[in-house]
Design a protein around this motif. Structure first.
Motif, mmCIF file in Angstrom:
data_model
loop_
_atom_site.group_PDB
_atom_site.id
_atom_site.type_symbol
_atom_site.label_atom_id
_atom_site.label_comp_id
_atom_site.label_asym_id
_atom_site.label_seq_id
_atom_site.Cartn_x
_atom_site.Cartn_y
_atom_site.Cartn_z
ATOM 1 N N LEU A 1 -2.082 -8.220 1.081
ATOM 2 C CA LEU A 1 -0.956 -8.130 0.152
ATOM 3 C C LEU A 1 -1.426 -7.865 -1.281
ATOM 4 C CD1 LEU A 1 1.646 -10.832 1.214
ATOM 5 C CD2 LEU A 1 1.929 -8.362 1.159
ATOM 6 N N VAL A 2 -2.525 -8.518 -1.684
ATOM 7 C CA VAL A 2 -3.064 -8.298 -3.026
ATOM 8 C C VAL A 2 -3.482 -6.834 -3.191
ATOM 9 C CG1 VAL A 2 -4.942 -8.878 -4.609
ATOM 10 C CG2 VAL A 2 -3.795 -10.692 -3.329
ATOM 11 N N VAL A 3 -4.209 -6.310 -2.213
ATOM 12 C CA VAL A 3 -4.635 -4.907 -2.278
ATOM 13 C C VAL A 3 -3.418 -3.995 -2.283
ATOM 14 C CG1 VAL A 3 -5.905 -3.086 -1.084
ATOM 15 C CG2 VAL A 3 -6.854 -5.400 -1.186
ATOM 16 N N HIS A 4 -2.414 -4.333 -1.470
ATOM 17 C CA HIS A 4 -1.206 -3.511 -1.418
ATOM 18 C C HIS A 4 -0.507 -3.471 -2.770
ATOM 19 C CE1 HIS A 4 2.519 -1.769 0.095
ATOM 20 N NE2 HIS A 4 3.174 -2.741 -0.510
ATOM 21 N N GLU A 5 -0.416 -4.614 -3.450
ATOM 22 C CA GLU A 5 0.252 -4.655 -4.744
ATOM 23 C C GLU A 5 -0.526 -3.868 -5.788
ATOM 24 O OE1 GLU A 5 3.519 -6.415 -3.326
ATOM 25 O OE2 GLU A 5 3.208 -5.634 -5.335
ATOM 26 N N LEU A 6 -1.862 -3.966 -5.788
ATOM 27 C CA LEU A 6 -2.668 -3.173 -6.703
ATOM 28 C C LEU A 6 -2.455 -1.676 -6.460
ATOM 29 C CD1 LEU A 6 -5.987 -5.234 -6.653
ATOM 30 C CD2 LEU A 6 -4.578 -4.809 -8.683
ATOM 31 N N MET A 7 -2.440 -1.289 -5.167
ATOM 32 C CA MET A 7 -2.270 0.119 -4.824
ATOM 33 C C MET A 7 -0.873 0.595 -5.208
ATOM 34 S SD MET A 7 -4.549 2.195 -3.381
ATOM 35 C CE MET A 7 -5.496 1.105 -2.313
ATOM 36 N N THR A 8 0.143 -0.246 -4.940
ATOM 37 C CA THR A 8 1.520 0.132 -5.251
ATOM 38 C C THR A 8 1.704 0.320 -6.752
ATOM 39 O OG1 THR A 8 2.330 -1.055 -3.310
ATOM 40 C CG2 THR A 8 3.929 -0.579 -5.035
ATOM 41 N N ASN A 9 1.174 -0.606 -7.552
ATOM 42 C CA ASN A 9 1.285 -0.485 -9.000
ATOM 43 C C ASN A 9 0.582 0.766 -9.524
ATOM 44 O OD1 ASN A 9 2.779 -2.816 -9.166
ATOM 45 N ND2 ASN A 9 1.039 -4.144 -9.631
ATOM 46 N N ALA A 10 -0.584 1.084 -8.916
ATOM 47 C CA ALA A 10 -1.314 2.286 -9.338
ATOM 48 C C ALA A 10 -0.520 3.548 -9.029
ATOM 49 C CB ALA A 10 -2.682 2.339 -8.660
ATOM 50 N N VAL A 11 0.203 3.546 -7.899
ATOM 51 C CA VAL A 11 0.998 4.715 -7.514
ATOM 52 C C VAL A 11 2.235 4.845 -8.411
ATOM 53 C CG1 VAL A 11 2.404 5.726 -5.667
ATOM 54 C CG2 VAL A 11 0.191 4.717 -5.132
ATOM 55 N N LYS A 12 2.865 3.714 -8.716
ATOM 56 C CA LYS A 12 4.098 3.756 -9.524
ATOM 57 C C LYS A 12 3.823 4.018 -11.005
ATOM 58 C CE LYS A 12 7.088 0.738 -6.752
ATOM 59 N NZ LYS A 12 7.850 -0.536 -6.761
ATOM 60 N N TYR A 13 2.863 3.275 -11.557
ATOM 61 C CA TYR A 13 2.686 3.293 -13.008
ATOM 62 C C TYR A 13 1.280 3.683 -13.468
ATOM 63 C CZ TYR A 13 6.476 0.004 -11.919
ATOM 64 O OH TYR A 13 7.569 -0.603 -11.378
ATOM 65 N N GLY A 14 0.299 3.598 -12.586
ATOM 66 C CA GLY A 14 -1.090 3.712 -13.013
ATOM 67 C C GLY A 14 -1.748 5.032 -12.669
ATOM 68 N N ALA A 15 -3.043 4.953 -12.338
ATOM 69 C CA ALA A 15 -3.873 6.153 -12.178
ATOM 70 C C ALA A 15 -3.371 7.078 -11.082
ATOM 71 C CB ALA A 15 -5.319 5.736 -11.899
ATOM 72 N N LEU A 16 -2.849 6.514 -9.997
ATOM 73 C CA LEU A 16 -2.427 7.358 -8.880
ATOM 74 C C LEU A 16 -1.070 7.996 -9.116
ATOM 75 C CD1 LEU A 16 -3.644 5.225 -5.825
ATOM 76 C CD2 LEU A 16 -4.817 7.062 -7.035
ATOM 77 N N SER A 17 -0.440 7.704 -10.247
ATOM 78 C CA SER A 17 0.812 8.383 -10.587
ATOM 79 C C SER A 17 0.557 9.746 -11.223
ATOM 80 C CB SER A 17 1.643 7.516 -11.543
ATOM 81 O OG SER A 17 0.989 7.407 -12.814
ATOM 82 N N GLU A 18 -0.707 10.030 -11.593
ATOM 83 C CA GLU A 18 -1.088 11.314 -12.181
ATOM 84 C C GLU A 18 -1.950 12.096 -11.192
ATOM 85 O OE1 GLU A 18 0.639 10.938 -16.097
ATOM 86 O OE2 GLU A 18 -0.267 12.623 -15.036
#
Length: 846
Positions: A615-632
Motif C-alpha cells: 500500500l505504501v508503494v502504491h500510494e507513492l506511485m499513485t502520487n507520482a502519476v497524479k502530481y509528481g515525476a510520472l505526470s510528465e
C-alpha cells in the motif's frame, strides 16, 4: 512413385529398410581418404577413388603394396601395437600423424573381420591441446559434475556443446521403449523453429543404424549435398568393405534427403550409451556444410562424452535409490499395521492408496490360488485370469503392457478398467498385478509420423518426411509406459502387501490441514481489518462517491497484487523488487524507456507485512502519476535499496517532473506513507516535498525481513544508476556475443538479461561469427578483442561497422589495445565487466 499405403506395403518397406547394408555403403565422405589392408599380411586391397590426390598413381598404384611401404615404419609399428589390444576391433583408434609433401595427416584405424581400414584426414590447423582448450574442457567437466538433476544437465550440456562446436542447433534426444525419439532439451540459433519436446518415430533411425550408434561414440555428415567417394577393391572377388566404425563412412541417400527436409546442411551425432544400451543421442545440426576439426571431435569423444554419460547414469541411479529408499520407508510404515489385521483385503484397503500414489498406479490385485483381492481401478476377473496365464507362460514370469485394449478388443474399456498392466507370477499360483489408468495426451511429432513409400527397382522404400512442422496426434487407450526399472517393482512391493498403515498418514494430513486452516483464518481476519481501515480512510478523504469508489478499488488491487506474490506458501516471504515491479508495470511499457528504475540489492519482506508495504508503494506511485515525476513524459523515479547493520533503507527519488510544493493538507496517501511503516513495521518513514521532486526514505528493521536468502555482503554489489534508459530497439533485438571463453560469455549473457536484453547469441570463433552474419544482422555486438589461437575480432568488427551495427569491445588487456583507424571509435570495456559499466555503455546507443 508414391503408392496408397497398405499394411503389407509398410511391412515390406520396413523390412527393406531394416536390411539396408549401412555398414558397407561402398563410399566415404569427401573430406578424407581411406585405404584398407589385410589384418594379417598388411597388403593393401582397398582404396578410395580420391587417393590419387595424395598417392601418385592413385588406387591402382597402391594395391598390393604393404602398408609399411606406403605409410612408413612408424605408422605400421603403431598400428601393430594397437592391434594387440583386446578392444581393437570394437573402436576407432588414433594411430598417428603422417606427413606427405609438407602436409600433415591424422590417421585413425577401424577393424572389421579380416581387414583394417585407415581413415586419413588433413590435420586441423589449430593445435590439439591449447591452454584455453584445456581450461574450457576443465570448466565443462566441472560444470557437468555440479549438475544435480537431469534437466540442468541437459540444458547446460546443450549450451556448452553449441558454444564449443558452433552448430546452429544441439539437441539432447532420448529413445523410448519402442525406439521413438523425444527431444528433451535443445540449444539453437535465434530464429530457428524449436524442436524441444517433439517426438520422432522409430523408423527415422532404423534399427541397424541404432545398433551402429551403440558401437560408435560419434557420427558426422559434413555436407548433405556431398558427392560421395567410391571405395575401390583390388579385384572383383573381394567382399564389400565393412566400415561401420568409420567416421568418414558414406551416407544413405534417403538419410541425406531426410536432413535436407530438416533444413540441415551438416550434422554430427554423439551416442549416449549407458550400461551397454543406447539411451539416446546428442544431435548437432547446421544450416550449411560444416567440418568439425578432428581435435575438437576427439575432445568431445574422450573428454565430454564419458563425463556426460557417467553423470547421467549417476542421476538415473539416484532416482532408483530414491525409489528404493521410499519403498523402504513405506515398508517400515506398513509393518505397523500387522498388529491391526492380517486380512489381505483390509491390508490392501489400508496400504493401497499410499502405494498407488507413490508408484503412479490406478489399482492393485493379488491372486492367491482361486481367490483374488484388489484395490482401486482394475479389470474384471476374466481379464485378470487371462493376464496371469500369459505371465505364467512367459519365460521370466513377467508381463508388461501399456495398452490392454489391444489384448482384449471389443467391449474392453481402458478408461474404466485401467489401460496398462504389469503382472508378476510368484511361487505357486500367487501373482501380483499392478494397473495404470488411461492417459489422453497430445504427442508432438516432428512432422506427420505416417509412413510414405515409393517403389525403386521393384523394392518398396520408406521416404523421409517433407515437413518438420509440429504434427499433433491424440493418443488414447494407453497408460503411462512401464520403464525397464519398473520390472523390479513386484519384488520390492510384495513384502509391503503383508500389512498396511494408513491411519498415521491420515492423522498427519489432518494435523497439517488444521494448521493451514488456522493460519488461513488468521490471514483473512487481518485482511478484513485492513480493508475496513482502507475503506474508512478513503471515505474521509474523498468527497464524492465516484472518487471514493476509484480510490478504494485501486488500494484493494494493490493489496491483491501483494498477496498474489506471497500465495505460493503460507509462510512465504515476498520480494520487494517484485512488489515494485507490479506497481510500476503500467508506467514502464511505453516508448520512453524504463521510467521506474530500481537499483541496489533485492530483499524479501515477511508475507504478513507485505500488504501494508504494498500500500505504501502504491500510494507513492499513485502520487507520482497524479502530481509528481510520472505526470510528465520525461519524468522518472529511482528506487534505491541499501543495507545497514540493523536495517534496510529504501530511498524514493522523483526526477524530471513539475515543480513541487508542499501540500496545504495531508491526504490519506501521505498519512499512510508517514505512519504505516512506523506503526505496522516498527520502522521509520520520511517524505520531503523538494522543489525538484518528491523524496521519501523508508527504514525497515531486519526483523521485518526474511534474511534466509539475503547475504549481508550484498550491499557491496549495488548496481549503480543509469543516466539514460536503454533503448527499446536494443531490448527487442538480437545481441551477438563473440567470446571464446564460455565462462565469460555466459556471464555477459546473464548481465544482458538482467538489464532486459533477452535475445542473445554466443559465438566462440571468428569463422562462426562471420558465418552467422551471413544470415543475421544483430542490433548490437559485444566482441572479445583477442580470441586466442592468434585470432582477433577485427574482421568481425569491420563487417559490423560496415553494416552500421554498434559494437562494444571487451578486452583483458586494459588500455593496451591498438585498433585500426576505422575501428578507433568503438567503446572498450575492460574485463571483468561490471553490470553498471555495461548498462552505462548500452545506454549510450540510441
Amino acid at each position: 512413385m508414391n503408392e496408397h499405403l497398405k499394411q503389407t506395403d509398410i511391412e515390406e518397406a520396413m523390412a527393406d529398410c531394416a536390411n539396408e547394408p549401412v555398414h558397407i555403403p561402398g563410399t566415404i565422405q569427401p573430406i578424407g581418404y581411406l585405404i584398407a589392408c589385410h589384418a594379417q599380411t598388411g597388403i593393401i586391397n582397398y582404396a578410395t577413388e580420391n587417393c590419387f590426390e595424395i598417392f601418385e598413381g592413385g588406387p591402382a598404384a597402391i594395391f598390393g603394396l604393404h602398408l609399411r611401404d606406403l605409410l612408413g615404419n612408424e605408422i605400421w609399428h603403431s598400428l601393430t601395437n594397437f592391434s594387440n589390444n583386446s578392444d581393437f576391433d570394437s573402436k576407432r583408434d588414433f594411430i598417428g600423424v603422417w606427413s606427405r609433401q609438407g602436409k600433415d595427416y591424422a590417421i585413425h584405424s577401424v577393424q572389421s573381420g579380416d581387414y583394417v581400414s585407415l581413415e586419413i584426414e588433413a590435420a586441423a590447423e589449430i593445435p590439439a591441446l591449447t591452454t584455453d582448450m584445456l581450461q574450457q574442457q576443465t570448466f565443462l567437466v566441472n560444470q557437468i559434475q555440479a549438475c544435480t538433476d537431469q534437466a540442468g544437465l541437459f540444458d547446460l550440456s546443450a549450451r556448452l556443446l553449441r558454444h564449443i562446436t558452433g552448430f546452429d542447433r544441439v539437441m539432447i534426444y532420448r529413445f523410448d521403449a519402442e525406439a521413438n525419439g523425444e527431444v528433451l532439451e535443445e540449444a539453437r540459433k535465434p530464429g530457428l523453429e524449436s524442436y524441444n519436446g517433439m517426438r520422432f518415430p522409430s523408423w527415422d533411425i532404423p534399427a541397424q543404424a541404432r545398433a551402429i550408434m551403440a558401437r560408435i561414440p560419434m557420427r558426422m555428415i559434413c555436407d548433405v549435398d556431398q558427392q560421395p567417394v567410391p571405395i575401390l577393391a583390388a579385384n572383383a572377388d573381394l567382399p564389400p568393405l565393412d566400415i561401420a566404425l568409420a567416421q568418414l563412412r558414406g551416407v544413405s541417400p534417403v538419410h541425406l534427403q531426410y536432413l535436407r527436409n530438416m533444413g540441415s546442411g551438416a550434422t554430427m551425432t554423439l551416442s549416449v550409451v549407458l550400461d551397454g544400451q543406447l539411451w539416446g543421442i546428442i544431435s548437432f545440426h547446421h544450416g550449411k556444410p560444416k567440418v568439425v576439426p578432428g581435435q575438437i571431435r576427439q575432445i568431445l569423444i574422450s573428454g565430454f562424452l564419458p563425463v556426460f554419460c557417467l553423470k547421467l547414469n549417476m542421476l538415473l541411479q539416484k532416482g532408483l535409490i530414491d525409489l528404493s529408499m521410499g519403498l523402504d520407508q513405506l515398508q517400515s510404515n506398513v509393518q505397523l499395521a500387522l498388529e491391526k489385521s492380517t486380512d489381505i483385503s483390509e491390508v490392501l484397503n489400508d496400504a493401497g492408496p499410499l502405494i498407488c500414489k507413490f508408484l503412479d498406479l490406478s489399482g492393485i490385485c493379488i491372486v492367491s490360488g482361486s481367490q483374488s483381492y484388489g484395490y482401486g481401478v482394475r479389470p474384471g476377473q476374466a481379464v485378470i485370469e487371462s493376464l496371469v496365464k500369459a505371465a505364467t507362460d512367459s519365460e521370466d514370469k513377467l508381463l508388461m503392457t501399456d495398452n490392454l485394449q489391444t489384448r482384449f478388443p471389443g467391449d474392453y474399456s481402458p478408461s474404466e478398467e485401467a489401460a496398462g498392466a504389469l503382472v508378476s507370477v510368484h511361487s505357486g499360483s500367487r501373482a501380483l498385478l499392478l494397473f495404470r489408468a488411461e492417459i489422453q495426451q497430445q504427442v508432438h511429432w516432428a512432422g506427420n509420423p505416417e509412413k510414405t513409400i515409393e517403389t525403386v527397382d521393384g523394392n518398396k522404400r520408406l521416404l523421409p518426411r517433407d515437413s518438420f512442422s509440429a504434427y499433433l496426434e491424440k493418443v488414447e487407450g494407453r497408460s503411462k509406459a512401464w520403464s525397464p526399472d519398473d520390472r523390479r517393482l513386484p519384488s520390492q512391493l510384495w513384502p509391503l502387501l503383508g500389512a498396511a498403515e494408513r491411519q498415521a498418514y491420515m492423522n498427519d494430513v489432518t494435523r497439517q490441514q488444521k494448521l493451514m486452516i488456522g493460519e488461513l483464518n488468521h490471514r483473512v481476519r487481518n485482511i478484513l481489518s485492513l480493508v475496513k481501515s482502507v475503506s474508512h480512510q478513503a471515505r474521509r478523504h474523498n468527497s464524492s462517491l465516484a472518487s471514493y469508489s476509484q480510490a478504494l478499488e485501486a488500494r484493494v488491487h494493490a493489496l491483491a497484487a501483494a498477496h498474489d506474490i506471497g500465495s505460493g506458501a503460507i509462510h512465504a516471504s515476498v520480494s520487494v523488487a517484485e512488489i515494485i515491479r507490479l506497481e510500476s508495470n503500467p508506467y514502464n511499457n511505453g516508448d520512453d524507456g524504463q521510467r521506474v528504475r530500481r537499483v541496489g540489492p533485492d530483499f524479501s519482506i515477511r508475507a504478513e507485512n507485505a500488504p501494508i508495504f504494498a500500500l505504501v508503494v502504491h500510494e507513492l506511485m499513485t502520487n507520482a502519476v497524479k502530481y509528481g515525476a510520472l505526470s510528465e513524459p520525461k519524468g522518472w523515479v529511482e528506487i534505491e535499496t541499501k543495507q545497514a547493520s540493523d536495517h534496510v533503507q529504501l530511498l524514493w527519488v522523483e526526477k524530471g517532473g513539475p515543480p513541487v510544493a508542499e501540500p496545504e493538507s495531508k491526504g490519506f496517501g501521505t498519512v499512510l506513507i508517514e505512519q504505516a511503516v512506523p506503526y505496522e513495521m516498527n520502522g521509520k518513514s520520511e517524505i520531503s516535498f523538494l522543489r525538484d521532486g518528491v523524496e521519501a526514505k523508508l527504514i525497515l528493521p531486519l526483523e521485518m525481513l526474511d534474511l534466509s536468502n539475503f547475504k549481508r555482503g550484498k550491499a557491496a554489489e549495488v548496481t549503480e544508476p543509469v543516466d539514460a534508459p536503454i533503448s527499446s530497439r536494443l531490448r527487442q533485438g538480437l545481441i551477438m556475443i563473440l567470446e571464446d571463453n564460455f565462462m565469460i560469455a555466459t556471464d555477459l549473457q546473464s548481465e544482458l538479461r538482467e538489464l532486459g536484453l533477452e535475445t542473445t547469441e554466443i559465438l566462440g570463433r571468428v569463422a562462426d561469427a562471420l558465418e552467422f552474419l551471413e544470415d543475421e544482422t544483430p542490433v548490437l555486438a559485444l566482441l572479445d578483442v583477442n580470441l586466442g589461437r592468434g585470432e582477433t575480432s577485427e574482421a568481425v568488427a569491420s563487417a559490423l561497422v560496415k553494416r552500421g551495427v554498434p559494437v562494444i569491445y571487451i578486452t583483458g588487456y586494459g588500455d593496451q589495445v591498438s585498433m585500426p583507424a576505422h575501428l578507433s571509435n568503438i567503446p572498450v570495456l575492460t574485463k571483468p565487466v561490471s553490470r553498471a559499466e555495461l548498462a552505462q555503455c548500452l545506454a549510450s546507443f540510441i
